[in-house]
Design a protein around this motif. Structure first.
Motif, short mmCIF file in Angstrom:
data_model
loop_
_atom_site.label_atom_id
_atom_site.label_comp_id
_atom_site.label_asym_id
_atom_site.label_seq_id
_atom_site.Cartn_x
_atom_site.Cartn_y
_atom_site.Cartn_z
N UNK A 248 83.80 120.13 -9.30
CA UNK A 248 83.42 119.74 -7.94
C UNK A 248 84.45 118.78 -7.36
N UNK B 36 99.32 108.15 -13.43
CA UNK B 36 98.22 109.07 -13.15
C UNK B 36 98.65 110.32 -12.37
N UNK C 73 91.17 109.21 -8.81
CA UNK C 73 91.02 107.79 -9.12
C UNK C 73 89.58 107.45 -9.49
N UNK C 74 88.64 107.96 -8.68
CA UNK C 74 87.23 107.66 -8.97
C UNK C 74 86.82 108.25 -10.31
N UNK C 75 87.27 109.46 -10.59
CA UNK C 75 86.94 110.08 -11.87
C UNK C 75 87.51 109.25 -13.02
N UNK C 76 88.75 108.85 -12.86
CA UNK C 76 89.39 108.01 -13.88
C UNK C 76 88.62 106.71 -14.10
N UNK C 77 88.25 106.04 -13.01
CA UNK C 77 87.49 104.79 -13.13
C UNK C 77 86.16 105.05 -13.84
N UNK C 78 85.50 106.16 -13.49
CA UNK C 78 84.23 106.48 -14.14
C UNK C 78 84.38 106.67 -15.65
N UNK D 286 78.26 116.26 -14.55
CA UNK D 286 78.36 115.80 -13.17
C UNK D 286 79.43 116.54 -12.38
N UNK D 287 80.55 116.85 -13.01
CA UNK D 287 81.67 117.39 -12.23
C UNK D 287 81.87 118.90 -12.35
N UNK E 296 87.64 112.41 -6.16
CA UNK E 296 88.98 111.80 -6.19
C UNK E 296 89.36 111.52 -7.63
#
Lengths: 204, 204
Positions: free
Chosen positions: B146, B129, B151-156, B200-201, B149
């Motif tokens: 916006x 990553x 990681x959070x974007x990837x998980x989403x 969202x982003x 993180x």
DNA sequence: GTCTATAGCCAGATAGAC
DNA sequence: GTCTATCTGGCTATAGAC
């Protein structure tokens, strides 16, 4: 003041079975292991629950009945979509942190035996999205949120909240985090996920 | 022009094993059933793969090696985050529609045996990553997206794309849709999910 | 109700003919 | 390489003493 030892045998068995079935699944679980965990012998399992299949079904129904009511409560209260999303996210993540095997267990066993859910749908307390659908349409019409199908929004909320638990080993590897770091990621999601969803659907 | 019949036995077995293991899991699969599906006898399974465990590992590695390269390709190309999200969503959903058992199989078996992934991480072609993280930080700094993180974007992204397949029976019941309607929901998600994420982003 | 012992079956694995 | 027949162990379930 009751101690754990005061629990009757039936309950001891159910708790042991819950633990074993949820971590190993129906096929991987062994009656001997359940008996050991409960501190009794195999014969007692059959005395109380007759067969492995029936014991499993007791555990499954028990687990499922923990998940559905919480969903229903949030979906059918009187708050706005935004509040529903925020409440659900924060509450559900907190709940699953306490029962980490639950979602994976439900999902796995439903995939193994999809007909099983037909029985569950007969239950009158089963999830009903009608009210939520209506509310989504109304908020779209009022210009509070952007147009989106209620089903897709529902799936998105479920996915964002539950997937990180179900796919934990995979996501830990991909994001290269250890157990502590991953728990922190999850903790952050109690607010992150709600913000992510609200940002996407809310009209300024 | 080769026909299916020209396939050698080893390949016949692997394909049969893939089908059985992916729908029933390691514990639920039976060597006899795999042999029947391959049109040969049980002894041949052991002749070529020695044990059930080794046959299973062949299938698992094979399945995993289908998933990871696709992820890597998208994450490490030269496009913007927005294009990455759109490409990934549309391509990955199309891919999983063709291999519907794959994500659930991987996730389930990794949960059953989390140490297993350690072997996979040694592989140099394993997901990385780093580049994606850097890109997310840069686009945040430039004011394109916006703050979030990586990681959070990837998980989403993973959650929104994969969960609907993994939890299909549950979501079909909750949204009260039949097989056709659910396939349509999935089809719509090829663009819906990307829009949802981008909304969202992205900064206006 | 609780235990030990065991029946009965089924799955993975192997031996050995061809 | 491919087959049939069989071994061996482990699992669910039950019988029967206490």
């Amino acid at each position: 003041m009751r101690k754990a030892k005061d629990k009757n045998t039936e309950e001891l068995i159910l708790n042991a079975a819950k633990s074993i079935f949820q971590s190993k699944g129906m096929d991987g679980a062994r009656m001997q292991e359940i008996a050991d965990k409960a501190g009794i012998n195999k014969a007692m399992l059959h005395y109380y629950y007759r067969s492995k299949q029936l014991l499993f079904e007791s555990v499954f129904k028990n687990a499922f009945s923990l998940l559905a009511p919480q969903l229903n409560a949030v979906l059918n209260d009187e708050s706005t979509i935004e509040d529903k999303v925020r409440n659900f996210t924060s509450n559900y993540i907190a709940f699953i942190v306490k029962h980490p095997y639950l979602p994976n267990f439900i999902i796995q066993e439903l995939n193994r035996n999809p007909e099983f859910i037909i029985k569950l749908k007969d239950n009158p307390s089963f999830l009903n999205l009608d009210k939520f659908k209506l509310q989504v349409e109304q908020e779209i019409e009022k210009g509070i949120i952007k147009p989106i199908s209620a089903e897709q929004l529902f799936i998105n909320v479920m996915a964002l909240n539950i997937f990180p638990f179900v796919a934990k080993p995979l996501l830990m590897a991909f994001t290269d985090t250890d157990d502590n770091a991953y728990s922190q990621l999850i903790e952050d999601r109690k607010t992150e996920v709600a913000d992510f969803i609200i940002n996407s659907i809310k009209l300024k």
